[in-house]
Scaffold this motif. Sequence first.
Motif, PDB file in Angstrom:
ATOM      1  N   ARG A   1       0.825  -1.209   0.000  1.00 44.47           N
ATOM      2  CA  ARG A   1       0.000   0.000   0.000  1.00 44.47           C
ATOM      3  C   ARG A   1       0.861   1.262   0.000  1.00 44.47           C
ATOM      4  O   ARG A   1       0.570   2.221  -0.719  1.00 44.47           O
TER       5      ARG A   1
ATOM      6  N   ASP B   1       2.069   1.884  -3.448  1.00 48.90           N
ATOM      7  CA  ASP B   1       1.033   2.469  -4.305  1.00 48.90           C
ATOM      8  C   ASP B   1       0.903   3.969  -4.073  1.00 48.90           C
ATOM      9  O   ASP B   1       0.630   4.732  -5.004  1.00 48.90           O
TER      10      ASP B   1
ATOM     11  N   LYS C   1       6.810   3.046  -5.603  1.00 52.43           N
ATOM     12  CA  LYS C   1       7.162   1.647  -5.363  1.00 52.43           C
ATOM     13  C   LYS C   1       8.660   1.440  -5.209  1.00 52.43           C
ATOM     14  O   LYS C   1       9.115   0.657  -4.377  1.00 52.43           O
TER      15      LYS C   1
ATOM     16  N   SER D   1       4.551  -4.976  -8.953  1.00 51.41           N
ATOM     17  CA  SER D   1       3.842  -3.719  -9.230  1.00 51.41           C
ATOM     18  C   SER D   1       4.656  -2.820 -10.152  1.00 51.41           C
ATOM     19  O   SER D   1       4.114  -2.193 -11.072  1.00 51.41           O
TER      20      SER D   1
ATOM     21  N   ASP E   1       3.727  -1.456 -14.047  1.00 49.70           N
ATOM     22  CA  ASP E   1       3.716  -0.052 -14.432  1.00 49.70           C
ATOM     23  C   ASP E   1       4.696   0.251 -15.573  1.00 49.70           C
ATOM     24  O   ASP E   1       4.467   1.171 -16.363  1.00 49.70           O
TER      25      ASP E   1
ATOM     26  N   LEU F   1      -1.359   6.560  -5.928  1.00 48.48           N
ATOM     27  CA  LEU F   1      -2.731   6.508  -5.450  1.00 48.48           C
ATOM     28  C   LEU F   1      -2.888   7.605  -4.412  1.00 48.48           C
ATOM     29  O   LEU F   1      -2.358   7.500  -3.304  1.00 48.48           O
TER      30      LEU F   1
ATOM     31  N   GLY G   1      -3.988   1.211  -9.676  1.00 45.66           N
ATOM     32  CA  GLY G   1      -3.596   1.878  -8.436  1.00 45.66           C
ATOM     33  C   GLY G   1      -3.643   1.000  -7.213  1.00 45.66           C
ATOM     34  O   GLY G   1      -3.141   1.366  -6.153  1.00 45.66           O
ATOM     35  N   GLU G   2      -4.244  -0.205  -7.347  1.00 43.40           N
ATOM     36  CA  GLU G   2      -4.353  -1.137  -6.223  1.00 43.40           C
ATOM     37  C   GLU G   2      -3.385  -2.312  -6.355  1.00 43.40           C
ATOM     38  O   GLU G   2      -3.443  -3.257  -5.566  1.00 43.40           O
ATOM     39  N   THR G   3      -2.492  -2.270  -7.345  1.00 44.43           N
ATOM     40  CA  THR G   3      -1.650  -3.431  -7.628  1.00 44.43           C
ATOM     41  C   THR G   3      -0.800  -3.834  -6.435  1.00 44.43           C
ATOM     42  O   THR G   3      -0.718  -5.008  -6.069  1.00 44.43           O
ATOM     43  N   GLY G   4      -0.128  -2.856  -5.813  1.00 44.85           N
ATOM     44  CA  GLY G   4       0.776  -3.183  -4.708  1.00 44.85           C
ATOM     45  C   GLY G   4       0.072  -3.840  -3.547  1.00 44.85           C
ATOM     46  O   GLY G   4       0.511  -4.870  -3.041  1.00 44.85           O
TER      47      GLY G   4
END
Length: 459
Positions: A43, A46, A50, A96, A100, A167, A365-368
Amino acid sequence: MQTLVVPLLPNLPKLLDTSPANASWVVTATLLSGAVCTPVMGRLGDMFGKRRILTVSLGLMVAGSVLCALSDTLLPMVLGRFLQGASFGVIPLGISIMRDELPPAKLGSSIALMSATLGIGGAIGLPVAALIAQNADWHMMFWASGAIGALDVVLVLLLVPESPVRLPGRFDFAGAGGLSVGLVALLLVITKGADWGWGSTVTLVLLAVAAVVLLGWGWLELRTAQPLVDLRISAKPQVLFTNLASVVVGFAMFAQSLVFPQVLMNPENTGYGLGKSMVVAGLCMAPSGIVMMLVSPLSARLSAAHGPKVSLLVGTLVIAIGYALSVFMLDAVWKIVAMAVLSAVGVALAYAAMPSLIMQAVPIGETGSATGLNTLMRSIGTSTSSAVIGVVLANMTTRAGGREFPSHDAFVTALWLGCGAAVLGLLVALFIPGRKPVEATQIPARNRKDDPTAVRTAT
């Protein structure tokens, strides 16, 4: 970091001048720290970058390694191992960054290899750690891990670009605290319940705390505008059943790590042991890590052709077959190596598919946080496997040379448990929705012009 201290386990009480029960915290501390840090680091990545959080994770691991290298007593060693556990977040952070930065054509194979390193590192790290422990001062293991971590930091800063995706919003401190307390209580029950007694007061209290806190955490997350873990996304069938499959596949994967080395190292007078040294046993497990590295690109091709669900199904089936055959293949070194390699093929296929399944279902935006949660689910599976298999091996014993060892039947039972977990993983994976085409959320952010959820910053 998971297998680093395995060669030291029998000697840790003497080396640290403590009891065996206290010495076990050297392993438990890293497990607890990794479980807490994995979703939190995801989180933070994000939100704040990262690469930045990846560097912080590796820096904490280096600090922990140096502290362990300077330690001769329990408390600083446990603290150092706790810091080392912060590095467990590098896998979801790395995945992540790849999502990107990389073009779609390279993304599948890269993520497959990154995910497979969860098994590769342990398989290769065990013989290296054993070799150092057998031929040098045990502190050198930690100096070596610290040096490798420092090199990682330098390479990340030189070669890894910072993701342009952010995010926006505030970090969910209440969610992080609730998840941390709940996970620590749950994992303490899983890892220490056998030592404390499953019906003991402390075990039951911790179990109650875990249940109450995690339920309260879930209630809070559903009412938080920007939660640490978006449970609505996590409840999507593709995410939910992938995470459930991760738990049981993690259980299955770890069972062989507890069985094969002990069969190789137990003395021949047990009637089944092969009498090999820790170094030899570790070298016998190393080919499985190499095979995982070689198989992961094949998993990416299978996923590209038929969807990651098929890769997960094939992987769990191969693991189940490997364990079923292993029951009859414990009488020779080459047979154990062959079975470890076969199971590693299945693990590589399954582990490589999971991040792809998750990323198909979550916004960029929620990948991590989403991949961090998936990695956490695998860790819970391996922790549960360690506890369950440990109980089996501790209660089904035989005597040889005045000592007690797990019996042949205990190892057979453990292998059947691993097989059963793989079959359960296969059944769970059947509920994952079928193949989806590549969607906008899968395209790297720097190649997209229509992403309303991502905020780009100058790098």
